[in-house]
Enzyme design. Structure first.
Site, PDB file in Angstrom:
ATOM      1  N   TYR A   1       0.768  -1.180   0.310  1.00  0.00           N
ATOM      2  CA  TYR A   1      -0.055  -0.307   0.135  1.00  0.00           C
ATOM      3  C   TYR A   1       1.013   0.845  -0.031  1.00  0.00           C
ATOM      4  O   TYR A   1       1.603   1.082   0.684  1.00  0.00           O
ATOM      5  CB  TYR A   1      -0.839   0.045   0.960  1.00  0.00           C
ATOM      6  CG  TYR A   1      -2.143   0.806   1.319  1.00  0.00           C
ATOM      7  CD1 TYR A   1      -3.225   1.230   0.545  1.00  0.00           C
ATOM      8  CD2 TYR A   1      -1.765   2.147   1.358  1.00  0.00           C
ATOM      9  CE1 TYR A   1      -4.547   2.052   0.632  1.00  0.00           C
ATOM     10  CE2 TYR A   1      -2.679   3.627   1.552  1.00  0.00           C
ATOM     11  CZ  TYR A   1      -3.490   2.922   1.181  1.00  0.00           C
ATOM     12  OH  TYR A   1      -4.840   4.158   0.916  1.00  0.00           O
TER      13      TYR A   1
ATOM     14  N   GLN B   1       9.725  15.376  11.836  1.00  0.00           N
ATOM     15  CA  GLN B   1       8.651  14.613  11.356  1.00  0.00           C
ATOM     16  C   GLN B   1       7.670  15.242  12.226  1.00  0.00           C
ATOM     17  O   GLN B   1       6.351  14.561  12.005  1.00  0.00           O
ATOM     18  CB  GLN B   1       9.191  14.062  13.257  1.00  0.00           C
ATOM     19  CG  GLN B   1      11.013  13.501  12.400  1.00  0.00           C
ATOM     20  CD  GLN B   1      10.377  12.132  11.393  1.00  0.00           C
ATOM     21  OE1 GLN B   1       9.743  11.754  10.924  1.00  0.00           O
ATOM     22  NE2 GLN B   1      11.338  13.017   9.970  1.00  0.00           N
TER      23      GLN B   1
ATOM     24  N   HIS C   1       3.762  15.065   9.636  1.00  0.00           N
ATOM     25  CA  HIS C   1       3.446  13.992   9.482  1.00  0.00           C
ATOM     26  C   HIS C   1       1.968  14.366   9.990  1.00  0.00           C
ATOM     27  O   HIS C   1       1.191  13.814   8.897  1.00  0.00           O
ATOM     28  CB  HIS C   1       3.772  12.605  10.338  1.00  0.00           C
ATOM     29  CG  HIS C   1       5.397  12.151   9.240  1.00  0.00           C
ATOM     30  ND1 HIS C   1       5.016  11.714   8.273  1.00  0.00           N
ATOM     31  CD2 HIS C   1       6.250  11.859  10.059  1.00  0.00           C
ATOM     32  CE1 HIS C   1       6.195  11.177   7.843  1.00  0.00           C
ATOM     33  NE2 HIS C   1       7.110  11.365   8.405  1.00  0.00           N
TER      34      HIS C   1
ATOM     35  N   GLU D   1       9.672   4.806  17.556  1.00  0.00           N
ATOM     36  CA  GLU D   1       9.307   4.017  15.753  1.00  0.00           C
ATOM     37  C   GLU D   1      11.247   5.079  15.447  1.00  0.00           C
ATOM     38  O   GLU D   1      11.623   4.288  15.011  1.00  0.00           O
ATOM     39  CB  GLU D   1       8.620   5.040  14.849  1.00  0.00           C
ATOM     40  CG  GLU D   1       8.575   4.395  13.547  1.00  0.00           C
ATOM     41  CD  GLU D   1       7.174   5.203  12.991  1.00  0.00           C
ATOM     42  OE1 GLU D   1       7.887   5.012  11.565  1.00  0.00           O
ATOM     43  OE2 GLU D   1       6.959   5.997  13.104  1.00  0.00           O
ATOM     44  N   HIS D   2      11.690   6.332  15.352  1.00  0.00           N
ATOM     45  CA  HIS D   2      12.168   7.104  14.919  1.00  0.00           C
ATOM     46  C   HIS D   2      13.367   7.579  16.220  1.00  0.00           C
ATOM     47  O   HIS D   2      13.193   7.780  16.904  1.00  0.00           O
ATOM     48  CB  HIS D   2      12.075   7.778  14.447  1.00  0.00           C
ATOM     49  CG  HIS D   2      11.324   7.545  12.688  1.00  0.00           C
ATOM     50  ND1 HIS D   2      10.200   7.957  12.879  1.00  0.00           N
ATOM     51  CD2 HIS D   2      11.812   7.204  11.654  1.00  0.00           C
ATOM     52  CE1 HIS D   2       9.570   7.768  11.829  1.00  0.00           C
ATOM     53  NE2 HIS D   2      10.685   7.369  11.406  1.00  0.00           N
TER      54      HIS D   2
ATOM     55  N   ASP E   1      13.715   8.354   6.202  1.00  0.00           N
ATOM     56  CA  ASP E   1      12.475   7.859   5.061  1.00  0.00           C
ATOM     57  C   ASP E   1      12.406   7.811   3.731  1.00  0.00           C
ATOM     58  O   ASP E   1      11.992   7.181   3.277  1.00  0.00           O
ATOM     59  CB  ASP E   1      12.283   9.433   6.069  1.00  0.00           C
ATOM     60  CG  ASP E   1      11.091   9.615   6.970  1.00  0.00           C
ATOM     61  OD1 ASP E   1      11.330   7.688   7.379  1.00  0.00           O
ATOM     62  OD2 ASP E   1      10.663  10.377   7.755  1.00  0.00           O
TER      63      ASP E   1
ATOM     64  N   HIS F   1       0.536 -39.836  20.001  1.00  0.00           N
ATOM     65  CA  HIS F   1       2.096 -39.510  19.638  1.00  0.00           C
ATOM     66  C   HIS F   1       2.499 -40.729  20.199  1.00  0.00           C
ATOM     67  O   HIS F   1       3.690 -40.870  18.940  1.00  0.00           O
ATOM     68  CB  HIS F   1       2.677 -37.801  20.289  1.00  0.00           C
ATOM     69  CG  HIS F   1       1.897 -37.435  19.244  1.00  0.00           C
ATOM     70  ND1 HIS F   1       0.035 -36.970  19.548  1.00  0.00           N
ATOM     71  CD2 HIS F   1       2.639 -35.962  19.673  1.00  0.00           C
ATOM     72  CE1 HIS F   1       0.037 -36.135  19.057  1.00  0.00           C
ATOM     73  NE2 HIS F   1       1.261 -35.280  19.010  1.00  0.00           N
TER      74      HIS F   1
END
Length: 438
Positions: free
Chosen positions: A119, A249, A252, A319-320, A353, A412
């Site tokens: 995506y 950032q 975003h 995340e970063h 990025d 088994h």
């Protein structure tokens, strides 16, 4: 631990997940039942798009011709860097075999997922880099079919740069389809594409929720929330650069947290004064996002030592993660919870990025505590195999029979018994674990 919040978030990056979940589930159900017609209907409703869904070779070539050569060169440069890093990652996964006991050999084999769905967002921003990160990595992994979905614009279709990028990175099919309907089309195999075994790539909360609901039927890269970033900075950091990186950032989205963790109050105060000035110079949409993110979600945390700074960062599991502090080797060795790490002023999150080679599809909302980001490994299955000689199976069969009976799994146990009787006739074995032969 001593932490002083010079700025504290007034909101957390959550959404009305219940209403989103109900909406997405309803759309997925309708598309699964109604197929392509239902998907087209949602494309017309949400994207106001009535053009062809499956992008043609002629449209891709026209898109490429419409782009400036310098942009195409930059896209190819970034693609090459991501490909090189992905190829190096792939080399860390190898087929192996090892003799476990004499006569019994076990092995590991890596097999690419057959079909991948990528995506690529194209709404507020045209995420060319997301096409590079997802399609290139799937191609290097060896996926046999890669489908790309990206939101079309009314009467225009998918952004030409996204078409060009997806094509050169290795997409086999590009669908002009966004949102939940795009995710559903890849998962269910609509518009003559094979059903995707894995769905990857960033998107809004509806895309993220669609992937979450479909997880289990298909694989996904990760459960994604709003992007987040943390900077660790000491007294020698440049406040202008720190402020610019935070703002870069925050643009975003309105709910994208950014955090500054430092052991120097003067630096913290300087950055807090500079951030609004940097935000004010952004274009309107970017400015509105960054203003809201800084106002509602940003934090500035003052610590007593670099160890406390590192511990704070690991608690946030960003995340970063950027380190603008002395002795970057110490930080590299100490830090343990992050999606991607940027060491020193000379690199920045935007490099990762867009063009430096590491992947930008990364764990958000603290998920870096237990997972890394998108890699070649996500597109590959690590499977195991074994083979044995009859003598090699002997000790394994004995242990298997006894353990199985301890667990109450007689069926088994008997699969081991029958082999011992066939391969070693006349021998007696303690297969009950009680000291009595069976």
């Amino acid at each position: 631990m001593s932490r002083t919040y010079l700025k504290k978030a007034v909101k957390t990056s959550t959404s009305d997940s219940e209403s989103v979940r109900d909406t997405v589930q309803s759309i997925l159900d309708e598309i699964e039942a109604g197929g392509e017609a239902a998907a087209r209907s949602y494309a017309e409703k949400f994207d106001r798009y009535t053009g062809n869904i499956k992008v043609t070779r002629e449209e891709i070539e026209a898109a490429a011709a419409s782009l400036p050569q310098k942009l195409k060169d930059d896209i190819r440069f970034a693609h090459d860097n991501v490909r090189k890093f992905a190829e190096a990652q792939k080399k860390t996964l190898t087929d192996i075999e090892v003799e476990i006991v004499p006569g019994l050999t076990a092995g590991q084999k890596t097999i690419p997922i057959e079909a991948a769905g990528c995506y690529v967002p194209g709404g507020r921003y045209s995420h060319v880099a997301s096409a590079i990160m997802t399609v290139t990595t799937a191609k290097v992994a060896g996926c046999k079919h890669i489908t790309v979905c990206s939101p079309p614009r009314p009467d225009v279709g998918v952004h030409p740069a996204i078409l060009y990028t997806a094509d050169i990175c290795g997409a086999d099919t590009i669908l002009a389809m966004g949102g939940v309907q795009g995710v559903a089309s890849m998962a269910f195999g609509l518009f003559d594409v094979p059903p995707s075994g894995i769905l990857v790539g960033p998107g809004n909360q509806f895309v993220a929720e669609a992937k979450r609901i479909l997880f289990g039927r298909v694989g996904i890269d990760m459960f994604a929330g709003p992007t987040d970033s943390l900077i660790l900075a000491d007294k020698d950091a440049d406040p202008e650069i720190v402020a610019a990186d935070l703002v870069g950032q925050a643009e975003h989205g309105y709910n994208s947290p950014v955090w500054l963790v430092t052991d120097d109050r003067a630096l913290a105060e300087a950055v807090m004064a500079l951030v609004p000035k940097h935000i004010a110079t952004l274009p309107e949409v970017n400015r509105d996002n960054a203003e809201a993110a800084w106002r509602d979600f940003a934090e500035v945390i003052l610590c007593d030592s670099r160890e406390e700074m590192a511990a704070t960062s690991d608690d946030y599991a960003p995340e970063h993660l950027t380190v603008q502090a002395a002795d970057t080797d110490w930080w590299l060795g100490r830090l343990g919870c992050y999606g991607s790490l940027f060491l020193g002023e000379e690199t920045t999150v935007a490099f990762g990025d867009k063009a430096s080679g590491t992947n930008h599809v990364l764990p958000t909302s603290g998920a870096a505590r237990y997972t890394g980001g998108l890699s070649v490994h996500k597109f590959m299955k690590i499977v195991t195999w074994q083979r044995a000689t009859r003598e090699g199976s002997k000790s394994i069969a004995e242990a298997t029979a006894r353990i199985s009976r301890l667990e109450g799994m007689e069926g088994h146990a008997r699969t081991a018994d029958i082999r011992l009787r066939k391969y070693f006739p006349g021998e007696n074995f303690d297969l009950s674990g009680t000291g009595q032969d069976i």
